[in-house]
Design a protein around this motif. Structure first.
Motif, short mmCIF file in Angstrom:
data_model
loop_
_atom_site.label_atom_id
_atom_site.label_comp_id
_atom_site.label_asym_id
_atom_site.label_seq_id
_atom_site.Cartn_x
_atom_site.Cartn_y
_atom_site.Cartn_z
N GLU A 1 11.80 -15.43 2.45
CA GLU A 1 12.56 -15.59 3.81
C GLU A 1 12.14 -14.40 4.86
OE1 GLU A 1 16.95 -16.21 5.49
OE2 GLU A 1 16.37 -16.79 3.15
N LYS A 2 12.38 -13.21 4.16
CA LYS A 2 12.40 -12.03 5.05
C LYS A 2 11.13 -11.35 5.39
CE LYS A 2 17.11 -12.44 5.42
NZ LYS A 2 17.90 -11.58 4.71
N CYS A 3 10.31 -11.35 4.34
CA CYS A 3 9.16 -10.60 4.82
C CYS A 3 8.15 -11.56 5.33
CB CYS A 3 8.27 -10.24 3.17
SG CYS A 3 9.25 -9.44 2.09
N HIS A 4 7.11 -10.93 6.28
CA HIS A 4 6.41 -11.66 7.33
C HIS A 4 5.28 -12.62 6.55
CE1 HIS A 4 7.48 -8.31 10.57
NE2 HIS A 4 8.57 -9.14 10.22
N ARG A 5 4.59 -11.88 5.56
CA ARG A 5 3.54 -12.69 5.09
C ARG A 5 3.43 -12.65 3.61
NH1 ARG A 5 -1.48 -11.18 9.01
NH2 ARG A 5 -0.76 -9.32 8.82
N ASN A 6 2.78 -13.56 2.89
CA ASN A 6 2.62 -13.40 1.56
C ASN A 6 1.47 -14.16 1.03
OD1 ASN A 6 3.52 -16.22 0.35
ND2 ASN A 6 5.14 -15.79 1.91
N ILE A 7 1.07 -13.76 -0.28
CA ILE A 7 -0.17 -14.45 -0.90
C ILE A 7 0.30 -14.37 -2.12
CG2 ILE A 7 -2.67 -14.17 -1.57
CD1 ILE A 7 -2.70 -12.04 0.68
N ARG A 8 0.07 -15.85 -2.90
CA ARG A 8 0.06 -15.94 -4.31
C ARG A 8 -1.16 -15.95 -4.99
NH1 ARG A 8 2.63 -20.51 -4.00
NH2 ARG A 8 0.64 -21.95 -4.95
N VAL A 9 -1.26 -15.03 -6.04
CA VAL A 9 -2.58 -14.73 -6.76
C VAL A 9 -2.06 -14.75 -8.25
CG1 VAL A 9 -4.29 -12.95 -7.02
CG2 VAL A 9 -3.01 -12.97 -4.85
N TYR B 1 12.91 -3.31 6.20
CA TYR B 1 13.95 -2.28 5.30
C TYR B 1 15.24 -3.12 5.11
CZ TYR B 1 10.81 1.56 6.02
OH TYR B 1 9.76 2.36 6.12
N GLY B 2 15.90 -2.75 4.08
CA GLY B 2 17.34 -3.41 3.90
C GLY B 2 17.22 -4.84 3.16
N VAL B 3 16.05 -5.37 3.02
CA VAL B 3 15.93 -6.73 2.16
C VAL B 3 16.43 -6.62 0.85
CG1 VAL B 3 14.55 -8.32 1.13
CG2 VAL B 3 14.13 -7.53 3.64
N SER B 4 17.31 -7.17 0.41
CA SER B 4 17.80 -7.12 -0.94
C SER B 4 16.54 -7.32 -2.08
CB SER B 4 19.02 -8.36 -1.16
OG SER B 4 19.51 -8.40 -2.37
N GLY B 5 16.71 -6.60 -3.09
CA GLY B 5 15.72 -6.83 -4.04
C GLY B 5 14.65 -5.93 -3.89
N LEU B 6 14.42 -5.36 -2.69
CA LEU B 6 13.03 -4.43 -2.37
C LEU B 6 13.22 -3.25 -3.52
CD1 LEU B 6 12.23 -4.16 1.21
CD2 LEU B 6 11.35 -5.41 -0.75
N ASP B 7 14.18 -2.61 -3.80
CA ASP B 7 14.42 -1.44 -4.63
C ASP B 7 14.04 -1.88 -6.11
OD1 ASP B 7 16.62 -3.13 -4.84
OD2 ASP B 7 18.04 -1.64 -5.61
N LYS B 8 14.08 -3.34 -6.45
CA LYS B 8 13.67 -3.62 -7.87
C LYS B 8 12.40 -4.24 -7.97
CE LYS B 8 18.56 -4.81 -8.93
NZ LYS B 8 19.47 -5.95 -9.20
N ALA B 9 11.69 -4.36 -6.87
CA ALA B 9 10.37 -4.96 -6.79
C ALA B 9 9.39 -3.54 -6.90
CB ALA B 9 10.05 -5.68 -5.48
N ASN B 10 8.05 -4.08 -7.30
CA ASN B 10 7.12 -3.29 -7.47
C ASN B 10 6.30 -2.89 -6.14
OD1 ASN B 10 7.06 -2.97 -10.67
ND2 ASN B 10 6.54 -5.32 -10.36
N TYR B 11 5.84 -1.71 -5.86
CA TYR B 11 5.10 -1.75 -4.66
C TYR B 11 4.01 -0.94 -4.83
CZ TYR B 11 6.50 3.25 -4.18
OH TYR B 11 6.54 4.80 -4.33
#
Length: 687
Positions: A139-147, A106-116
């Motif tokens: 930088e802040k999220c634990h894991r990611n996948i590029r698709v 919570y609190g990561v800048s930009g999450l409010d503008k991202a799709n979820y």
């Protein structure tokens, strides 16, 4: 024999069904038909669902199988979607990258503008690569996948994430042996593969395997099929094969080509150095020219590959040409148990960027004042001065480290090598393991971040690569070079260097594929081209900036304003709206009537075709006649359709109109135009 799997029918070479032996297709194109419904192909550790195969344009639509039912944990594999670029490539006109982020605090800048996308307690956040706050999410999220996904699906706001993923994305697949396969089939054979010899084989009925084609009328045991060809058709394929065989002898038969001789592969220790990287010689005077990108020169010193970035040397551990990644270790810290970082990593303006698998560490050296409870690096103490390491932007809050320490250095390492519970004790192992950089081909890098200056330097390189050339540089003349398959360095493009071979005529007899007597060079022969919305236009069409041997003159297209493909039918210019190259159908419209049928724009001639090359598509076409200058009182005008043109309306009727003969007699001028019958029946459409 072509095979079916689920909704995809008539799947043929180079695809190989998993229950067939290797000679019947290429191993990298092996499909598993799961539950007799789902065609699955493997890309490294990922299983990929094939949604569609366009075999005339060599395009597959595919989707990740691990994300097919749900992108929520635990189903996804946390690896990016990568291709084997020897056989596949992204279809750039339709594809767009989407990144899924997991474990975002919570609190990561930009999450409010991202799709979820809801996944129980841990929502997935997903954004396109142009999203403004994507760096902080990495930088802040634990894991990611590029698709990759289809851009059209991503723009459709009514689709949720699951539907976007399930629409898949397009990839181009490379069917290098397509022309050879036609010749093999023409001779009664089946196209096949042999990993131990010539990669293409023609499988024949008598059990023989030929490099190009069989004796007429033979086929072997990959489930034979029959296909009749006339002798003239077979000889036509021989002409094609003569071209390919000649090209094969010159390019592949000796395991080399002019391009590979100019841009050679080099093994330095365990590292393959090949385009766009090149071997940098120790003495600049020994290297008048090179084949590769500026700044991508790799030194090979005593079997060790080294790359220099902004004056700093790095060991090159690996260059992955399939994933476009470069693995580096700072020479200053290599093989040290307690390494002391001396400099930041500078990528300058090269087409390089940090990988999503990297993590930045911030070092503060020789601090004279420090919070007493913060862990320090014992092996770097100098008297009472201490040194510290933090994950970047995670320093102790409320203390000015830069003010109290002698030097700050930011170092890049792999995330997997960092133990957050023992950062001060494990940093040395991480630094010795190095870090990853993603590199990009210049032809895909016109809008790369931080590449504007570099792009200005090598803008000709994009043109060269798009023409299938390799970029180079002549240091002596200080000029750009484009190395091409003919072995010649050209200005900035290989468009004037494709090969065409032919059989001699006259008294020479046709002996077979070795009857080639001459080789000539003609511009871009057979290479598909685009014009506006119409893509991959190929033979028999001929672009107007190419010479006649590259297509049939009657099929010459002018790409007006790089948007409108125009073909000429006698004195008329015709706009091509669509080309269905698998069914040999064009949809066309008269250019003189495109903006308005009112005078003075139209040419008063009927639409006629050259029936040697074209014919009306009778299932869809219908004649429409436009009448101009019709006096009042002509019988039937009240029942005809009209289009307002100031004082002189146009009357237009189909050929079945009852009063058409009187309109031909009384009206001053007329034009017969072909239209689609479905459009004519649609009363909501105007003229």
């Amino acid at each position: 024999r072509p095979f079916d799997c689920g909704r995809i029918k008539n799947i043929s070479y180079p695809f190989l069904r998993d229950n067939r032996p290797e000679p019947c297709g290429i191993p990298e194109f092996k499909l598993t038909c799961r539950d007799n419904e789902y065609p699955i192909i493997s890309f490294k550790e990922l299983e990929i669902l094939v949604l569609n195969i366009n075999q005339s344009h060599y395009i597959m639509t595919i989707a990740r199988w691990d994300l097919w039912n749900s992108p929520c944990l635990p189903t996804p594999k946390f690896v990016n979607t990568t291709l084997d670029f020897n056989n596949f490539d992204y279809h750039k006109p339709t594809d767009q990258n989407l990144t899924l982020f997991y474990g975002c605090p919570y609190g990561v800048s930009g999450l409010d503008k991202a799709n979820y996308f809801p996944c129980g307690l841990d929502n997935i956040y997903f954004v396109s690569e142009s999203f403004t706050g994507i760096d902080e999410l990495f930088e802040k999220c634990h894991r990611n996948i590029r698709v990759p996904v289809l851009g059209t699906a991503l723009k459709n706001e009514s689709l949720g994430l699951q539907k976007v993923l399930n629409q898949g994305f397009d990839v181009d697949y490379h069917n290098f042996w397509a022309i050879t396969c036609l010749g093999c089939e023409a001779s009664g054979g089946i196209c096949g593969f042999n990993s131990s010899s010539h990669p293409f084989v023609c499988l024949c009925r008598d059990g023989d395997r030929q490099p190009l084609f069989c004796s007429i009328g033979t086929v072997n045991n990959c489930i034979a099929f029959s296909r009749r060809f006339t002798m003239s058709q077979f000889l036509s394929y021989l002409l094609i094969l003569s071209f390919f065989f000649f090209f094969f002898i010159n390019s592949l038969g000796t395991n080399s080509s002019p391009l590979l001789e100019i841009c050679p592969l080099h093994l330095c220790g365990d590292v393959d150095i090949s385009y766009p990287f090149w071997v940098l010689k120790e003495s600049a005077s020994d290297q008048q020219q090179y084949c590769g990108y500026p700044g991508f020169g790799v030194m090979c010193l005593n079997g060790t590959a080294e790359l220099e970035l902004h004056g700093d040397r790095y060991h090159v551990k690996d260059i992955n040409y399939a994933d476009y990644t470069l693995s580096l270790v700072d020479i200053d810290v290599s093989n040290q148990t307690c390494p002391r970082a001396r400099h930041n990593v500078s990528l300058e303006t090269l087409p390089l960027k940090y990988s999503s698998m990297d993590l930045n560490l911030s070092y503060y050296f020789n601090c004279i004042s420090y919070p007493p409870t913060v862990p320090f690096i014992p092996c770097l103490n100098i008297s009472s001065n201490r040194s510290y390491v933090f994950v970047e932007n995670h320093e102790t809050v409320g203390f000015d480290w830069s003010k109290n320490c002698e030097q700050k250095v930011v170092v890049t390492v792999r995330q997997t090598q960092i133990n957050m519970n023992n950062l001060t004790g494990g940093f040395g192992v991480a630094m010795n393991d190095g870090f990853l950089l993603d590199w990009q081909r210049v032809k895909d890098c016109g809008t790369c971040e931080s590449s504007e200056r570099y792009w200005e330097t090598v803008k000709d390189c994009a043109t060269c690569e798009k023409s299938e050339g390799y970029c180079g540089y002549n240091a002596t003349a200080e000029e750009f070079l484009c190395f091409c398959n003919d072995g010649i360095a050209h200005g900035n493009s290989c468009k004037d260097t494709c090969i065409f071979s032919f059989i001699a005529s006259g008294s020479h007899s046709l002996v077979g594929p070795l009857a080639v007597t001459e080789k000539i060079y003609i511009p871009e022969s057979g290479r598909p081209f685009d014009c506006g919305r119409i893509k991959n236009i190929s033979y028999p069409f001929l672009r107007d900036n190419r010479p006649e041997p590259c297509g049939i003159p009657e099929f010459k297209l002018t790409c007006r304003d790089n948007e409108c493909p125009i073909i000429s039918f006698k004195e008329l210019e015709i706009l091509v709206l669509n080309i269905n190259q698998s069914h040999y159908i064009m949809t066309i419209a008269r250019w003189d009537l495109w903006n308005s049928p009112c005078p003075p724009t139209p040419k008063f001639v009927n639409t006629t075709l050259d029936f040697n090359n074209f014919d009306y598509h009778t299932p869809t076409d219908q004649n429409l006649t436009l009448f101009y200058g019709c006096p009042s009182g002509v019988s039937g005008l009240d029942k005809a359709n009209y289009f307002p043109c100031g004082l002189d309306n146009i009357y237009f009727v189909s050929e079945s109109f009852t009063g058409i003969d009187e309109l031909f007699e009384k009206c001053h001028r007329n034009i017969r135009v072909l239209v689609l019958g479905t459009a004519l029946k649609n009363e909501s459409l105007g003229l």
